[in-house]
Enzyme design. Sequence first.
Site, PDB file in Angstrom:
ATOM      1  N   ARG A   1      -1.166 -18.166  16.156  1.00 53.86           N
ATOM      2  CA  ARG A   1      -1.606 -16.800  15.748  1.00 53.86           C
ATOM      3  C   ARG A   1      -3.143 -16.543  15.359  1.00 53.86           C
ATOM      4  O   ARG A   1      -3.432 -16.086  14.451  1.00 53.86           O
ATOM      5  CB  ARG A   1      -0.853 -16.463  14.350  1.00 53.86           C
ATOM      6  CG  ARG A   1       0.651 -16.300  14.445  1.00 53.86           C
ATOM      7  CD  ARG A   1       1.234 -16.252  13.297  1.00 53.86           C
ATOM      8  NE  ARG A   1       1.477 -17.471  12.318  1.00 53.86           N
ATOM      9  CZ  ARG A   1       1.602 -17.360  11.079  1.00 53.86           C
ATOM     10  NH1 ARG A   1       1.691 -16.156  10.538  1.00 53.86           N
ATOM     11  NH2 ARG A   1       1.515 -18.294  10.294  1.00 53.86           N
TER      12      ARG A   1
ATOM     13  N   LEU B   1      -4.991 -14.494  17.111  1.00 53.43           N
ATOM     14  CA  LEU B   1      -5.284 -13.053  17.295  1.00 53.43           C
ATOM     15  C   LEU B   1      -5.246 -12.587  15.775  1.00 53.43           C
ATOM     16  O   LEU B   1      -5.945 -11.825  15.297  1.00 53.43           O
ATOM     17  CB  LEU B   1      -4.621 -12.479  18.194  1.00 53.43           C
ATOM     18  CG  LEU B   1      -4.859 -10.957  18.504  1.00 53.43           C
ATOM     19  CD1 LEU B   1      -6.507 -11.048  18.948  1.00 53.43           C
ATOM     20  CD2 LEU B   1      -3.827 -10.317  19.266  1.00 53.43           C
TER      21      LEU B   1
ATOM     22  N   ILE C   1      15.610  -1.330  -6.217  1.00 54.71           N
ATOM     23  CA  ILE C   1      16.430  -1.795  -4.783  1.00 54.71           C
ATOM     24  C   ILE C   1      16.623  -3.121  -4.816  1.00 54.71           C
ATOM     25  O   ILE C   1      17.246  -4.039  -4.262  1.00 54.71           O
ATOM     26  CB  ILE C   1      15.657  -1.039  -3.498  1.00 54.71           C
ATOM     27  CG1 ILE C   1      15.474   0.223  -3.593  1.00 54.71           C
ATOM     28  CG2 ILE C   1      16.505  -1.678  -2.365  1.00 54.71           C
ATOM     29  CD1 ILE C   1      16.945   0.964  -3.800  1.00 54.71           C
ATOM     30  N   GLY C   2      15.840  -3.806  -6.056  1.00 54.78           N
ATOM     31  CA  GLY C   2      16.240  -5.341  -6.167  1.00 54.78           C
ATOM     32  C   GLY C   2      14.621  -6.016  -6.264  1.00 54.78           C
ATOM     33  O   GLY C   2      14.672  -6.569  -7.378  1.00 54.78           O
TER      34      GLY C   2
ATOM     35  N   HIS D   1      22.355  -1.005   0.693  1.00 55.14           N
ATOM     36  CA  HIS D   1      21.029  -0.407   0.813  1.00 55.14           C
ATOM     37  C   HIS D   1      20.723  -0.353   1.987  1.00 55.14           C
ATOM     38  O   HIS D   1      20.779  -1.447   3.046  1.00 55.14           O
ATOM     39  CB  HIS D   1      20.127  -0.944  -0.055  1.00 55.14           C
ATOM     40  CG  HIS D   1      18.569  -0.783   0.185  1.00 55.14           C
ATOM     41  ND1 HIS D   1      18.050   0.399   0.048  1.00 55.14           N
ATOM     42  CD2 HIS D   1      17.463  -1.320   0.998  1.00 55.14           C
ATOM     43  CE1 HIS D   1      16.679   0.471   0.541  1.00 55.14           C
ATOM     44  NE2 HIS D   1      16.554  -0.734   1.005  1.00 55.14           N
TER      45      HIS D   1
ATOM     46  N   HIS E   1       6.198   2.367   0.246  1.00 53.57           N
ATOM     47  CA  HIS E   1       5.226   2.237   1.148  1.00 53.57           C
ATOM     48  C   HIS E   1       3.780   2.320   1.150  1.00 53.57           C
ATOM     49  O   HIS E   1       3.069   2.109   1.731  1.00 53.57           O
ATOM     50  CB  HIS E   1       5.819   2.522   2.419  1.00 53.57           C
ATOM     51  CG  HIS E   1       7.207   2.241   2.730  1.00 53.57           C
ATOM     52  ND1 HIS E   1       8.230   3.061   2.298  1.00 53.57           N
ATOM     53  CD2 HIS E   1       7.876   0.865   3.398  1.00 53.57           C
ATOM     54  CE1 HIS E   1       9.341   2.460   2.801  1.00 53.57           C
ATOM     55  NE2 HIS E   1       9.187   1.276   3.394  1.00 53.57           N
TER      56      HIS E   1
END
Length: 769
Positions: free
Chosen positions: A17, A19, A445-446, A656, A709
Amino acid sequence: MAAITSVSGFPRIGAHRELKRAIEGYWKGERNLDEVRRTAADLRARHWQLQQEAGVDLIPVNDFSYYDQVLDTSILLGVVPERYRKLGLGPEDTLFAMGRGYQGEQGDVTALPMKKWFTTNYHYLVPEIDQDTKIVLEGDKPFKEFQEAREQGVAAKPVLIGPYTFLKLARGPQGELLDPDPALVQDLAKAYATILERFIGLDADWVQLDEPYLVLDKERGDQDLFETLYQPILKARESDKGKVRILLNTYFGHVGDCYDQLADLGFDGIGLDLVEGRDENLAALKEHGVPDGTTIFAGLVNGRNIWRNDYAVSLGLLDALHQVTSNVVVSTACSLLHVPYTVADEDGLDADTVRPHFAFALEKLGELHDLAQLADADEDQRRSSKALADNQRLFDGSRVQPDPQVQQRLAGLKDEDFVRTPARPERQRIQAQELGLPLLPTTTIGSFPQTAEVRAERARLRKKEISQEDYDSFIARKIDQVIDHQEQIGLDVLVHGEFERNDMVEYFGQNLKGYLFTRNAWVQSYGTRCVKPPIVWGDISRARPITVRWSSYAQSRTNHVVKGMLTGPVTILNWSWPREDINHKQQTRQLALAIRDEVLDLEAAGIRIIQIDEAALREKLPLRRSDWHSRYLDWAIPAFRLVHSGVKPTTQIHTHMCYSEFNDIIKDIDAMDADVISFEASRSDLTVLDAIQEAKFETEAGPGVYDIHSPRIPSTEEIVDRIHAILKKLDAAKVWINPDCGLKTRGDKETWPSLEHMVAAAHQVRAEL
Ligand code: GLN
Ligand code: ZN
């Protein structure tokens, strides 16, 4: 003579990884752009060289990307919205601004929206076309990379997203579907024609145009659009300066409904996916034949799974193809972007018994080579081939033995195991009494923030710097805190916070028999982010209770109801590497039985609400609508029901989903027979609520009332407005109040004030009812 080989695209993130490290280092200010460019050039050089050494004839260039190949295409074609241009940043920074937003001295813009790339877990950035968009070839990335390869002695094949797919994926500034005007279509065709002319000037042999959108059902006008785009492009491949050949490449399915059109247009090459679209593609080839000047690029090496190619099957396909045409190139079925780099370094997997069964990107190059050698070999040569013999041993049926207990359980399943009783309206009445929740109950949601502290503690356990006991008491402390905090702010249904989980699939996999794990098998998901799915190796069953300990611990700390938190079988499989020797339906059933055991144990331990997340259910919905039920929903939905059908009527089952695009499968979602569903709704428009209303959706629903988000803290007023909007469409007796997804990626700083506002908003609206 061996057949010619071609690779559609190669992973670009690097064996380790590199990049990702370089680019993220740059974002953090630890590296400069020159270092990023150098890392990128090194990776390209290494990847070309590896392919050259493996004997690949047609090596892709321009499959490299700093962020996403669709974003690169937008930039190449000048499809860069004004708000990004205005920032006045250099080329790489403009690209990153479009990919991940920009907030700094030059301005403040959000990123372009991101969507899943067909049925993969890769995400592309949606091209944004508005009225002022003028499509014109602006960039030179493909040409530069082509020349760069040539300087290294690699005669490469440039790869680009084709104009049809580009246009079909593009959206308007509000995310709306486009009705592109003819001038724009013409400009787009012209830009691609210019690209071909440039490649003629550079003396390229083949240019690959990827058109995966062709494997979707056609809407009215699509075939005309395709021809309007491609006629000028096909014309441009030949001029007084020379000629270039066009490979029209398709993947992720079949083009049975338009193959004749493709054949008639006279492409030099047509790439067909003979893994995912095998039967229909073969049938189309047989029916319409292959024009003389056209080469078929036979996509035989799977770019979507990590298992060895079964050479006998591939050779059978090649032989069938050869009945139709002798112009065949042996190719990958799609780009290898979607598989990890190499299995060679996976020293956690036994080198003799396990590793030989897998082929990641590097090993797939070897498969192409073998198949090309065997393609034109006669029977004697095939019989004496060691490669073929070794390969056949992998498929002799001795890899794993069926687990008798699992098989017995599966065989004993009856129709009633997929049906929960009593019917949902009756359960909802019973549960209302049992749980005694207020109207508009609040929950999350958890997960709660997985802070640096939590990750550091897990790393210390892994490095054995702390004992399991130390770690467990750390987790217990975190649970105590999060329970206290939820009580304080007045949430109704609490959660334990999921601090013990690294990932919602791997954590379960580690407690299931039949799973394998890799150390370094990373695959790009979006931008520089990678995922490392676990592998289904054998029959699956639960090795031990998975979540019971922490859920019941949390429940012991409060008088509120604590919701138990599980990942559902469809999501676990969709985010794993599935087996190829048994089908997805069978594997999902095995997973369903394992999670069912967990559900029943949670119930027995006194957990009265259990949430079974199906975050990835929509991801593998087939690309063609006619396949939705027969190839997916008809077994995926019952698998979910099998998980929860054994609980008492008083136990409330939640699910969900991380998206709200389920208007078109709303009945199927209701048929999962959960009591409650929470889903994302805060960013998208609220049409899903209309769909719920229209479908007479029985499941109680918690449309997310704010977007997790973003670090932004929503005000109480805006959440109140949101709830009002929801209550205009849905019956208040069936509405839950929750954020739109788990909080693990957020910080405590924004999480708690946001939740306080959410609870205040729920109280306020409750008082009005
Ligand atoms: N329960 C999970 C969480 O809260 C759900 C994650 C998800 O939907 N992706 O983190
Ligand atoms: Zn989610």
